[in-house]
Design an enzyme around this catalytic site. Structure first.
Site, PDB file in Angstrom:
ATOM      1  N   ASN A 213       0.856  -1.192   0.000  1.00  0.00           N
ATOM      2  CA  ASN A 213       0.000   0.000   0.000  1.00  0.00           C
ATOM      3  C   ASN A 213       0.888   1.238   0.000  1.00  0.00           C
ATOM      4  OD1 ASN A 213      -1.847   2.079   0.542  1.00  0.00           O
ATOM      5  ND2 ASN A 213      -3.122   0.758   1.786  1.00  0.00           N
ATOM      6  N   CYS A 218      -5.221   0.991  -1.278  1.00  0.00           N
ATOM      7  CA  CYS A 218      -5.828  -0.320  -1.025  1.00  0.00           C
ATOM      8  C   CYS A 218      -6.998  -0.574  -1.980  1.00  0.00           C
ATOM      9  CB  CYS A 218      -6.267  -0.446   0.432  1.00  0.00           C
ATOM     10  SG  CYS A 218      -7.236   0.935   1.050  1.00  0.00           S
ATOM     11  N   HIS A 460     -10.935   1.299   4.647  1.00  0.00           N
ATOM     12  CA  HIS A 460      -9.962   0.367   4.082  1.00  0.00           C
ATOM     13  C   HIS A 460     -10.662  -0.566   3.110  1.00  0.00           C
ATOM     14  CE1 HIS A 460      -6.416  -2.040   3.757  1.00  0.00           C
ATOM     15  NE2 HIS A 460      -7.015  -3.115   4.231  1.00  0.00           N
ATOM     16  N   ASP A 477      -5.481  -8.684   1.398  1.00  0.00           N
ATOM     17  CA  ASP A 477      -5.534  -7.452   2.204  1.00  0.00           C
ATOM     18  C   ASP A 477      -4.183  -6.756   2.108  1.00  0.00           C
ATOM     19  OD1 ASP A 477      -6.010  -5.442   3.973  1.00  0.00           O
ATOM     20  OD2 ASP A 477      -6.568  -6.716   5.656  1.00  0.00           O
TER      21      ASP A 477
END
Length: 1113
Positions: A213, A218, A460, A477
């Site tokens: 990131n 993201c 997020h 993630d």
């Protein structure tokens, strides 16, 4: 195991971990019932449950630490770990510490773990209803193989009966007590339950790696992973020819590189190169954007790049569907329709429970009757139905769930967190037009869920993806990839109130806080019959060979650099100065090493093993420079106390067997780099004659010639002199070396150090002048007094000390055009200037370079950090280059930038004028355009108005009068300039506003009042737009005032309906008073700062408050 290794429980909520007293005195020995009451249901499948009671006698005589008997649960050995006097370091020993301990961690298989929920209870041996307990859950691993409670219970409580609490006896009775462990070993279907992710290896555990990131990327990472896992798409991207492209300038190549790294890298992959190919700056990486917008722009760019390549039409073939917009008359046979392509579908979720309901809502028909009848060609007004129906769905269907919608009441975007269910499989056949192709199945399988956790203003993004047709689901993630369960794919991302699930009451509050704003916003479905094509296994041959070889070579280079860094302690670096390098060097010493104003001299550099002998190194030098080892010596340079760097001592042949590390340590005072001078002496006979007396060796002196005419300092090699010679003896040597007649007058100077260049005493000896090996002597042809005056008149340097002063204060300035509007001119160029030079000299040097009048050049300083233009440099008599460039001797400034403009008028004339920007707001308080003016400073605002009137369009029948104003510091009122004021009195920078004064205001009489009107959003402090003036009429109610306000502001009915009005008074803490229809504003006691506030959303484009759209080059 030492007591210091014991890990304490991390309290998840206020109740967990605290000693538990149960109301109706449950029996510890009733294991099943007690565990059900003491340990909450975590909603996880239990693999095994066991309980073990440990009876402890002679409690008061027990050691500080003891362990109970082992017992088995879930295939693991457990035991109780007890500290009767506590285990808190530095704390009083008044608390009992109890832990659940994994009994045999050292003999367990490598990589073992056990997820256990447990409860530890201390009870009276004779009455097991007298008890105290605490519960927790933990992932037991080799690094954390015990978990529990350092402050389990106060020891005094165990010795004290509590009749009121149902404890007729103390827990510790007759110096005996029982401790019971209740253990549930839970199934861990993903392998990462309660994982702390320390040293977690995504590639090893899942076969996939994440994306780093950059700050707020993201949202991009989640979409890129989804596209990467769509194998057909990845293959199509690889088919774009990119073998001649540059990654930072080619979006397809940068994306190919990201995909290849995702395939082959052992760790997370960076995306900086990709975002640079978009044309983004670092700030863009810290701005979250809409994923649908990003997806469409990315696909559009790639589709354009795919034209005429093997990948042509791959994106439409994969993502393009068709829908029909129609209007069908109910009473006559007439239908109007148009077919449109789509690449994704936006579905409403507010008030709709399932994905099917959202599709039904999408194709819901609207009936056109009454005043809303449809004008059918040839049939007139007809009752009709208007709607949308799908004609074809694509192989890969991207569904955008409308989690963000405009709220009319709040006049703002809000996030919809309603529960909305979506299935693993859905048949979309019922949403197709009757004429659609039904020979193929329209059953779609879910393969991607993109999730947003947070609210409108931040949050997020992550992705849940099923990368293989029959594989498992993973959570991508950012830089971590983990397996997930079906529940984590569906239930956890439906949204809504998560407190209605199976979680125990004491955990629901926490779960609601964490989960409420976590929900799906994009779904990826793949047609079941196309799965084998879209998700076809990726083969190595699918990767372009040029990409593979290019990236593998880069990876090998990185690995080589890493090895070089790791092995750096085994090596040292040697830099070599030759006579040729010395001749080209124009500065202090023999070469530049630490000059703050200039880059270091580029020297031949050698990486040497510290253990390499000097003999071997000298062979390498001879080979590199193609010399005989007999023809040269190497001198070691040292840092002298006066901050100079000079040759100090030669390395003799007797040192041949010394290691290079010893040479450096013994001769160069442990310098980081070994700096050497190559002393080339091919005339052996002459060299031996000079060095015949070992007790009286000659001194090696370096010579520099200051060529006054060319303003250059040129190295002239070295000479060997006897220390007993006089300095004057050097003059004929120089005349011979330079080929000058012996009548040429020469002046000698010693270069002692920067700022200390002294005339040499020619009648003294070299020894008396304290000349030693490595010293530098500069010489010049002596100039007459008239020649000196002529040189100084040209801003040139007539003597060695003056030129050295320039060298000491020189700064390399990069000149760049302020605006890219000089066709045919050289753009960027460098000029070496002295910091002591004046503005006039700098302008003259730049004018000479550009062949332009220096007085018609304007300069702008730059920001030292960003290099961006900063402020116009004013012409001043005493201003130096150091002032202009903000440089001094102590600061490092290798990259000094000054911007220039080529003008048509002299800056002398320009300085008598004022540059203005005026924003024209017209008659209706709208920012229509910005006009620039360059007027004499003595001009009045009447003059400015006249100039402005020639550039703007005044309303027919209007007042024809222009008002020029600034905005008051409060933001609520205009600060008007009178016609007679001079514009030269304005402060910089100047941005003014102007409007046409309404006729109503000019005609205002005794029964009127002129007040201020300003715009804000929600809070009066959030001001936007430009304030204006408005005329209030005596006795007029607000319903009529509002109509005139609408006309004054020129707002359409639809938008004006959302405007709210209030009276904002000057009191700091007073809230705005909303307007009522029957209010008469004229009757208010108006103070100076009172104003009418107009509350509405700021819809002006390109304002700092507006979110920037996504741009890709």
């Amino acid at each position: 195991m030492q007591s210091s290794e014991v890990a304490d429980i991390i309290i998840d909520d206020p109740q967990q971990g605290a000693p538990m007293e149960m109301d109706d005195h449950p029996n510890v020995h009733d294991f099943e019932a007690y565990a059900a009451r003491a340990m909450p249901d975590l909603g996880l499948e239990i693999e095994d449950f066991q309980a073990q009671t440990w009876r402890i006698e002679r409690w008061s005589q027990q050691p500080k630490r003891l362990v109970g008997p082992e017992f088995s649960c879930g295939g693991h050995k457990w035991r109780i770990l007890l500290f009767p006097q506590g285990n808190a370091n530095g704390q009083p020993n008044d608390m009992v510490s109890v832990y659940l301990d994994y009994a045999n961690p050292k003999t367990a298989p490598e990589g073992w773990h056990a997820c256990a929920q447990f409860c530890l209870a201390i009870s009276n041996p004779a009455d097991p209803t007298i008890q105290t307990s605490s519960h927790a859950h933990h992932r037991f691993v080799a690094e954390e193989c015990d978990w529990g409670f350092t402050r389990f219970v106060d020891l005094r409580k165990l010795y004290t009966p509590d009749p009121s609490g149902g404890k007729a006896k103390a827990t510790i009775d007759n110096d005996e007590v029982e401790i019971t462990a209740f253990v549930r070993v839970l199934k861990d279907p993903t392998g990462v339950l309660w994982h702390n992710f320390v040293n977690y290896d995504s590639k090893k555990e899942t076969g996939y790696v994440g994306l780093k990131n950059q700050g707020a990327t993201c949202y991009m990472n989640s979409l890129l992973q989804s596209l990467f896992c769509t194998n057909y798409f990845r293959k199509a991207v690889y088919q774009i020819p990119t073998d001649q492209d540059i990654p930072s300038e080619s979006l397809p190549l940068a994306l190919q590189r990201v995909f290849y790294h995702l395939q082959t890298s052992p760790g997370p992959v960076g995306t900086t190169e990709l975002t640079k190919s978009f044309g983004w700056k670092s700030l863009d990486a810290f701005m979250q954007h809409d994923v649908q917008e990003f997806s469409r722009i990315l696909q559009d760019k790639l589709e354009a790049k795919m034209k005429g390549t093997p990948a042509d039409d791959a994106i439409p073939r994969l993502f393009k569907g068709q829908m029909k917009n129609f209007i069908k008359c109910l009473n006559v046979d007439y239908e109007s329709s148009v077919t449109e392509d789509f690449y994704d579908i936006q579905l409403t979720i507010k008030g709709l429970k399932t994905l099917r309901e959202s599709f039904l809502d999408y194709i819901q028909n609207e009936t056109l009757v009454g005043d809303n009848k449809y004008m059918a060609e040839g049939y007139g007004l007809q009752d009709a139905q208007k709607g949308v129906i799908f004609k074809a769905f694509p192989p890969v269907l991207h569904l955008q769930l409308r989690r963000f919608e405009y709220d009319v009441e709040k006049d703002a975007l809000v996030k919809i967190n309603d529960r909305h269910e979506f299935p693993f499989s859905i048949d979309l056949g019922e949403f197709l037009d009757a004429s659609a192709d039904r020979t193929q199945s329209h059953v779609y399988k879910l393969h991607g869920v993109l999730v947003h956790s947070g609210d409108l203003h931040g949050g997020h993004y992550f992705a849940l993806i099923k990368p293989e047709k029959d594989g498992r689901w993973f959570k991508f993630d950012d830089d971590r990839v983990t397996p997930v369960t079906d529940k984590e794919v569906l239930e956890d991302n439906y949204g809504g109130d998560m407190g209605n699930g199976s979680l125990p009451q004491q955990q629901r509050t926490q779960a609601r806080t964490l989960k409420k704003f976590t929900n799906a916003y994009m779904l990826v479905y793949i047609r079941e019959t196309e799965l084998d094509t879209v998700m076809a296994p990726f083969k190595e041959s699918d990767t372009p060979s040029h990409l593979k070889s290019r990236l593998d070579a880069e990876r090998e280079q990185l690995e080589a650099k890493r090895r070089e860094r790791d092995e750096q302690h085994l090596y040292l670096t040697a830099k070599v100065i030759t006579d040729e390098i010395f001749q080209r060097h124009e500065g202090f010493d023999l070469a530049s090493f630490d000059d703050r104003n200039l880059p270091a001299t580029d020297l031949p550099t050698f990486r040497i093993m510290k253990t390499e002998t000097f003999a071997v190194f000298k062979q390498r030098i001879a080979s590199y420079f193609k010399l005989s080892e007999r023809d040269f010596r190497l001198w070691v340079l040292v840092n002298r106390q006066n901050k100079t760097i000079r040759p100090d001592v030669p390395v003799h042949d007797s040192e041949n067997n010394q290691t290079m590390d010893n040479i450096r340590n013994n001769m160069a005072a442990r310098a980081a780099d070994l700096r050497l001078y190559l002393d080339f002496n091919p005339d052996h006979q002459r060299f031996n004659a000079l060095h015949a007396d070992p007790n009286n060796p000659p001194i090696m002196v370096f010579l520099k010639w200051f060529n006054v005419d060319r303003q250059q300092l040129i190295g002239q090699g070295k000479v060997f002199v006897n220390k007993a010679w006089k300095i004057a003896d050097l003059v004929p040597l120089i005349q011979e070396k330079m080929g000058w007649d012996n009548s040429v007058p020469i002046k000698l100077f010693e270069e002692i150090k920067a700022g200390m260049i002294e005339v040499m005493k020619v009648k003294q000896t070299f020894m008396q002048n304290e000349i030693q090996d490595g010293d530098v002597i500069a010489f010049q042809v002596e100039k007459s007094e008239k020649e000196v005056q002529d040189l100084e008149a040209q801003n040139l340097y007539p003597t060695v000390p003056q030129y050295y002063d320039f060298l000491q204060n020189r700064v390399l300035v990069q000149f760049k055009p302020r605006y890219e509007d000089n066709p045919g001119r050289s753009a960027d160029f460098d000029i070496m200037l002295s910091k002591k030079m004046t503005y006039e000299v700098m302008a003259s040097r730049v004018g000479d370079y550009l062949k332009h009048d220096p007085l018609k050049l304007r300069f702008t300083s730059s920001n030292p950090q960003s290099g961006a233009p900063k402020a116009v440099i004013k012409r001043a008599l005493n201003q130096s280059v150091a002032d202009i460039t903000q440089t001094n001797y102590y600061s490092q400034h290798p990259n000094v930038i000054v911007y220039y403009e080529i003008l048509d008028i002299s800056i002398v004339e320009l300085e008598t004028k004022k540059s203005l920007k005026v924003v024209w707001t017209g008659r209706n308080n709208k920012e229509e355009a910005t006009h620039s003016f360059l007027l004499p400073k003595t001009s009045t605002f009447t003059d400015l108005s006249e100039q402005l009137s020639k550039q703007v369009k005044l309303q027919p029948g209007g007042s024809g009068r222009i008002r020029v104003f600034d905005i008051a510091s409060t933001g609520r009122a205009q600060k008007e300039y009178t016609g007679s004021e001079m514009i030269g009195n304005l402060n910089e920078p100047v941005e003014l506003y102007a409007e046409e004064v309404p006729q109503e205001e000019l005609n205002a009489g005794d029964n009127t009042r002129i007040v201020n009107v300003f715009h804000y959003s929600k809070e009066p402090s959030r001001i936007h737009g430009v304030p204006c003036k408005f005329v209030l009429l005596e006795g007029e109610v607000f319903t009529e005032t509002r109509t005139r306000l609408q006309e004054r502001l020129g707002v359409a009915d639809k938008d004006f309906a959302k405007y709210k009005f209030s009276l904002v008074t000057s009191g700091v803490f007073k809230q705005p008073s909303p307007m009522e229809d029957d209010d008469v504003l004229f009757e208010h006691k108006w103070a100076g700062d009172d104003a009418i506030g107009v509350d509405h959303y700021d819809r002006r484009p390109n304002k700092s408050t507006a979110e920037k759209g996504i741009v890709m080059r």
